[in-house]
Scaffold this motif. Structure first.
Motif, PDB file in Angstrom:
ATOM      1  N   THR A   1     -18.357-108.641   5.737  1.00 52.40           N
ATOM      2  CA  THR A   1     -17.376-108.920   4.376  1.00 52.40           C
ATOM      3  C   THR A   1     -17.236-107.306   3.206  1.00 52.40           C
ATOM      4  OG1 THR A   1     -19.892-109.508   2.626  1.00 52.40           O
ATOM      5  CG2 THR A   1     -18.101-111.139   3.695  1.00 52.40           C
ATOM      6  N   ASP A   2     -19.000-106.844   3.697  1.00 53.95           N
ATOM      7  CA  ASP A   2     -19.085-105.254   2.392  1.00 53.95           C
ATOM      8  C   ASP A   2     -17.846-104.578   3.223  1.00 53.95           C
ATOM      9  OD1 ASP A   2     -21.106-106.852   1.721  1.00 53.95           O
ATOM     10  OD2 ASP A   2     -22.722-105.419   3.183  1.00 53.95           O
ATOM     11  N   ALA A   3     -17.334-104.601   4.793  1.00 54.82           N
ATOM     12  CA  ALA A   3     -16.842-103.450   5.648  1.00 54.82           C
ATOM     13  C   ALA A   3     -15.124-103.858   4.348  1.00 54.82           C
ATOM     14  CB  ALA A   3     -16.478-103.925   7.138  1.00 54.82           C
ATOM     15  N   THR A   4     -15.133-104.855   4.753  1.00 59.70           N
ATOM     16  CA  THR A   4     -13.504-105.334   4.310  1.00 59.70           C
ATOM     17  C   THR A   4     -13.587-105.246   2.804  1.00 59.70           C
ATOM     18  OG1 THR A   4     -13.107-107.685   5.873  1.00 59.70           O
ATOM     19  CG2 THR A   4     -11.999-107.175   4.072  1.00 59.70           C
ATOM     20  N   ALA A   5     -14.812-105.161   1.939  1.00 60.20           N
ATOM     21  CA  ALA A   5     -14.423-104.828   0.467  1.00 60.20           C
ATOM     22  C   ALA A   5     -13.970-103.602   0.282  1.00 60.20           C
ATOM     23  CB  ALA A   5     -15.845-105.709  -0.083  1.00 60.20           C
ATOM     24  N   LEU A   6     -15.091-102.851   1.382  1.00 60.73           N
ATOM     25  CA  LEU A   6     -14.965-101.120   1.302  1.00 60.73           C
ATOM     26  C   LEU A   6     -13.777-100.570   1.671  1.00 60.73           C
ATOM     27  CD1 LEU A   6     -18.399-100.391   2.909  1.00 60.73           C
ATOM     28  CD2 LEU A   6     -17.254 -99.558   0.460  1.00 60.73           C
ATOM     29  N   ALA A   7     -13.186-101.251   2.743  1.00 56.95           N
ATOM     30  CA  ALA A   7     -11.937-100.848   3.649  1.00 56.95           C
ATOM     31  C   ALA A   7     -10.542-101.470   1.968  1.00 56.95           C
ATOM     32  CB  ALA A   7     -11.076-101.383   4.818  1.00 56.95           C
ATOM     33  N   ILE A   8     -11.294-102.443   1.576  1.00 56.65           N
ATOM     34  CA  ILE A   8     -10.176-102.751   0.329  1.00 56.65           C
ATOM     35  C   ILE A   8      -9.779-101.710  -0.782  1.00 56.65           C
ATOM     36  CG2 ILE A   8      -9.501-104.267  -1.188  1.00 56.65           C
ATOM     37  CD1 ILE A   8     -10.153-106.810   1.013  1.00 56.65           C
ATOM     38  N   ALA A   9     -10.725-101.264  -0.906  1.00 54.22           N
ATOM     39  CA  ALA A   9     -11.282-100.241  -2.129  1.00 54.22           C
ATOM     40  C   ALA A   9     -10.447 -98.797  -2.219  1.00 54.22           C
ATOM     41  CB  ALA A   9     -12.730-100.485  -2.024  1.00 54.22           C
ATOM     42  N   VAL A  10     -10.696 -98.398  -0.491  1.00 54.24           N
ATOM     43  CA  VAL A  10     -10.468 -97.257  -0.110  1.00 54.24           C
ATOM     44  C   VAL A  10      -8.478 -97.360   0.177  1.00 54.24           C
ATOM     45  CG1 VAL A  10     -10.081 -95.197   1.592  1.00 54.24           C
ATOM     46  CG2 VAL A  10     -12.246 -96.560   1.134  1.00 54.24           C
ATOM     47  N   ALA A  11      -8.309 -98.433   0.976  1.00 58.37           N
ATOM     48  CA  ALA A  11      -6.840 -99.036   0.721  1.00 58.37           C
ATOM     49  C   ALA A  11      -6.076 -98.938  -0.726  1.00 58.37           C
ATOM     50  CB  ALA A  11      -6.011 -99.277   1.611  1.00 58.37           C
ATOM     51  N   ALA A  12      -6.808 -99.624  -1.424  1.00 56.40           N
ATOM     52  CA  ALA A  12      -6.371-100.265  -2.690  1.00 56.40           C
ATOM     53  C   ALA A  12      -6.011 -98.378  -3.709  1.00 56.40           C
ATOM     54  CB  ALA A  12      -7.609-100.475  -3.480  1.00 56.40           C
ATOM     55  N   ILE A  13      -6.870 -97.342  -3.587  1.00 59.61           N
ATOM     56  CA  ILE A  13      -6.793 -96.380  -4.012  1.00 59.61           C
ATOM     57  C   ILE A  13      -5.398 -95.013  -3.164  1.00 59.61           C
ATOM     58  CG2 ILE A  13      -8.216 -93.600  -3.531  1.00 59.61           C
ATOM     59  CD1 ILE A  13     -10.308 -95.429  -4.729  1.00 59.61           C
ATOM     60  N   ARG A  14      -5.662 -94.882  -2.089  1.00 52.39           N
ATOM     61  CA  ARG A  14      -4.955 -95.005  -1.393  1.00 52.39           C
ATOM     62  C   ARG A  14      -2.882 -95.396  -1.478  1.00 52.39           C
ATOM     63  NH1 ARG A  14      -7.711 -93.336   4.020  1.00 52.39           N
ATOM     64  NH2 ARG A  14      -9.022 -92.387   3.478  1.00 52.39           N
ATOM     65  N   ILE A  15      -2.600 -96.370  -1.757  1.00 53.10           N
ATOM     66  CA  ILE A  15      -1.426 -97.773  -2.045  1.00 53.10           C
ATOM     67  C   ILE A  15      -1.054 -97.627  -3.155  1.00 53.10           C
ATOM     68  CG2 ILE A  15      -0.146 -99.707  -1.339  1.00 53.10           C
ATOM     69  CD1 ILE A  15      -2.304-100.074   0.916  1.00 53.10           C
ATOM     70  N   ALA A  16      -2.453 -97.325  -4.048  1.00 56.11           N
ATOM     71  CA  ALA A  16      -2.288 -97.781  -5.390  1.00 56.11           C
ATOM     72  C   ALA A  16      -1.179 -96.011  -5.873  1.00 56.11           C
ATOM     73  CB  ALA A  16      -2.954 -97.488  -6.143  1.00 56.11           C
ATOM     74  N   ARG A  17      -1.170 -95.251  -5.349  1.00 57.80           N
ATOM     75  CA  ARG A  17      -0.871 -93.502  -5.613  1.00 57.80           C
ATOM     76  C   ARG A  17       0.401 -93.881  -5.282  1.00 57.80           C
ATOM     77  NH1 ARG A  17      -5.457 -90.951  -2.079  1.00 57.80           N
ATOM     78  NH2 ARG A  17      -6.645 -90.512  -3.863  1.00 57.80           N
ATOM     79  N   ARG A  18       1.509 -95.040  -4.389  1.00 57.12           N
ATOM     80  CA  ARG A  18       2.650 -94.865  -4.148  1.00 57.12           C
ATOM     81  C   ARG A  18       2.870 -94.692  -5.494  1.00 57.12           C
ATOM     82  NH1 ARG A  18       4.009 -97.983   1.386  1.00 57.12           N
ATOM     83  NH2 ARG A  18       5.834 -97.437   0.758  1.00 57.12           N
ATOM     84  N   PRO A  19       4.152 -94.640  -5.864  1.00 53.99           N
ATOM     85  CA  PRO A  19       4.926 -94.581  -7.054  1.00 53.99           C
ATOM     86  C   PRO A  19       5.924 -95.721  -6.348  1.00 53.99           C
ATOM     87  CG  PRO A  19       6.024 -92.816  -5.712  1.00 53.99           C
ATOM     88  CD  PRO A  19       5.115 -93.262  -5.312  1.00 53.99           C
TER      89      PRO A  19
END
Length: 327
Positions: free
Chosen positions: A53-71
Motif C-alpha cells: 500500500t505504501d508503494a502504491t501510494a508513493l507511485a500514485i503521488a509521483v504519477a499525480a504530480i506528473r500527470i497533473a502537469r498536463r493541460p
C-alpha cells in the motif's frame, strides 16, 4: 473574474524525494515477500502487503504530480487531476482483497500452526523499519506544503508501526517458542489495514460522486456568504472536489441594488478561501427581482450583466462564465 489562486504543484524536490522513497519501498517489498514465503512467516507476508500500500501510494503521488502537469484539453476540460482519485479507489479495492486473504490464511494457521524462523523474521523486520525511517525523513519536509506528499508520508508512518509489530512478534517467538504469535501479529496488521482502507475507499467514492468535500458544511458556507455586505440571498449552490485539495464552488448570488460586482466577487472569493479553503469559484450575480422565477422574471441582457468565473473546471450542466442580469 478570477482571484489570485495558487495552482502550484509539488516542487521537483518533492517529486525526487517521492521517487527515491518509491524505489526503496518497492525493493524492500519484494525482499520481504520473498522472505515471508521462504521462512514461512505470515506476519512478514502481511507486512509486505501493507508495504504494498505504501508503494502504491508513493507511485500514485509521483504519477499525480506528473500527470497533473498536463493541460486541460477539449476532451478533458477538467484536466487530469482526478487520476489520483481513480488510482486511490483501485488501491482500496485491491487492499480489501489482500486483507481478506491474510485473515483467511491466519484462520487456517490458527488451526494448524506452522514453524516460523524467528531470527530471519526479526532481521527482515528491522531492515523494513530502517527503510521506513529513511523514507519518512525524505518526505517529512514536503508533507508540510503538499497534501499529495502528506498522504504518502502518513502511509510510510503507518507501515513503520507494522514493522515494529513484526519485530515484537519475532522477539516473543524467539524467547517463548510460541509460533502462533506470528499469526496473531498478521491478524493485527490485517485488522488495522481494513478500516483505513474503507476510509480511503469512502473518500474516493465521495470525490468521484462529486459529493461535498470532508470538513465543509454547506449550510455554514451559505451563512458565511450571506453575511458578506451586499448579499441578499444565495441559492443553487454546489460544492465538490476535483481531487484532494482542489475544492470548487458554484452559486447564484442575489445582491442589493447599487453593489459593484467586482468588489462583491472579490469579497466572496476572499471569505471562501480563508474560511473553507475553496479557491475555485463561479458566481452568477442576480438582482432581487431576477431571483424569483415564480414572478415571471426575464433576464434582459440589453441592460447588461454581471458574472464571475475563474479558470477552473465546472461540473456538467454549469456554463463557464455564467451570467446574471437585470429585469
Amino acid at each position: 473574474m478570477g482571484a489570485g489562486h495558487n495552482h502550484a504543484l509539488p516542487s521537483e524536490g518533492n517529486e525526487r524525494s517521492l521517487s527515491i522513497a518509491l524505489v526503496l519501498t518497492s525493493a524492500f517489498l519484494v525482499a520481504e515477500l520473498a522472505a515471508g514465503l521462504w521462512f514461512n512467516s505470515l506476519a512478514l507476508i502481511a507486512d509486505a502487503a501493507h508495504m504494498f500500500t505504501d508503494a502504491t501510494a508513493l507511485a500514485i503521488a509521483v504519477a499525480a504530480i506528473r500527470i497533473a502537469r498536463r493541460p486541460a484539453d477539449a476532451k478533458r476540460s477538467y484536466g487530469y487531476h482526478r487520476f489520483e482519485i481513480l488510482a486511490a479507489a483501485f488501491n482500496a479495492l485491491l487492499l480489501l482483497g489482500v486483507a481478506g486473504y491474510i485473515l483467511f490464511e491466519a484462520w487456517q494457521r490458527f488451526r494448524a500452526p506452522a514453524e516460523v524462523h524467528s531470527t530471519a523474521m526479526l532481521a527482515v523486520a528491522v531492515l523494513g523499519m530502517i527503510v521506513n525511517l529513511i523514507s519518512m525523513r525524505l518526505l517529512r519536509g514536503g508533507s508540510e506544503g503538499s497534501l499529495n506528499v502528506k498522504g504518502a508520508y502518513l502511509e510510510v508512518w503507518s507501515d513503520l508501526l507494522g514493522s515494529i509489530g513484526v519485530i515484537v512478534g519475532a522477539i516473543v517467538i524467539r524467547l517463548t517458542g510460541w509460533n502462533w504469535v506470528d499469526t496473531l501479529v498478521a491478524v493485527g496488521i490485517g485488522l488495522w489495514v481494513l478500516p483505513r482502507t474503507w476510509v480511503l475507499l469512502k473518500e474516493s467514492l465521495n470525490v468521484l460522486l462529486e459529493g461535498t468535500p470532508e470538513g465543509i458544511d454547506v449550510d455554514e458556507v451559505v451563512r458565511v456568504m450571506r453575511a458578506v455586505d451586499g448579499v441578499e440571498g444565495v441559492h443553487d449552490l454546489h460544492v465538490w472536489a476535483l481531487t484532494s485539495g482542489k475544492n470548487n464552488l458554484t452559486a447564484h448570488v442575489v445582491h442589493a441594488e447599487g453593489v459593484q460586482a467586482a468588489m462583491l466577487i472579490n469579497s466572496l472569493q476572499d471569505v471562501l478561501a480563508n474560511r473553507f479553503h475553496i479557491q475555485h469559484t463561479t458566481f452568477q450575480l442576480e438582482r432581487p427581482a431576477c431571483a424569483r422565477a415564480a414572478d415571471g422574471c426575464v433576464l434582459d441582457e440589453s441592460h447588461g450583466h454581471a458574472g464571475a468565473h475563474d479558470d477552473s473546471a465546472h461540473p456538467p450542466g454549469h456554463a463557464h462564465g455564467a451570467r446574471g442580469g437585470t429585469a
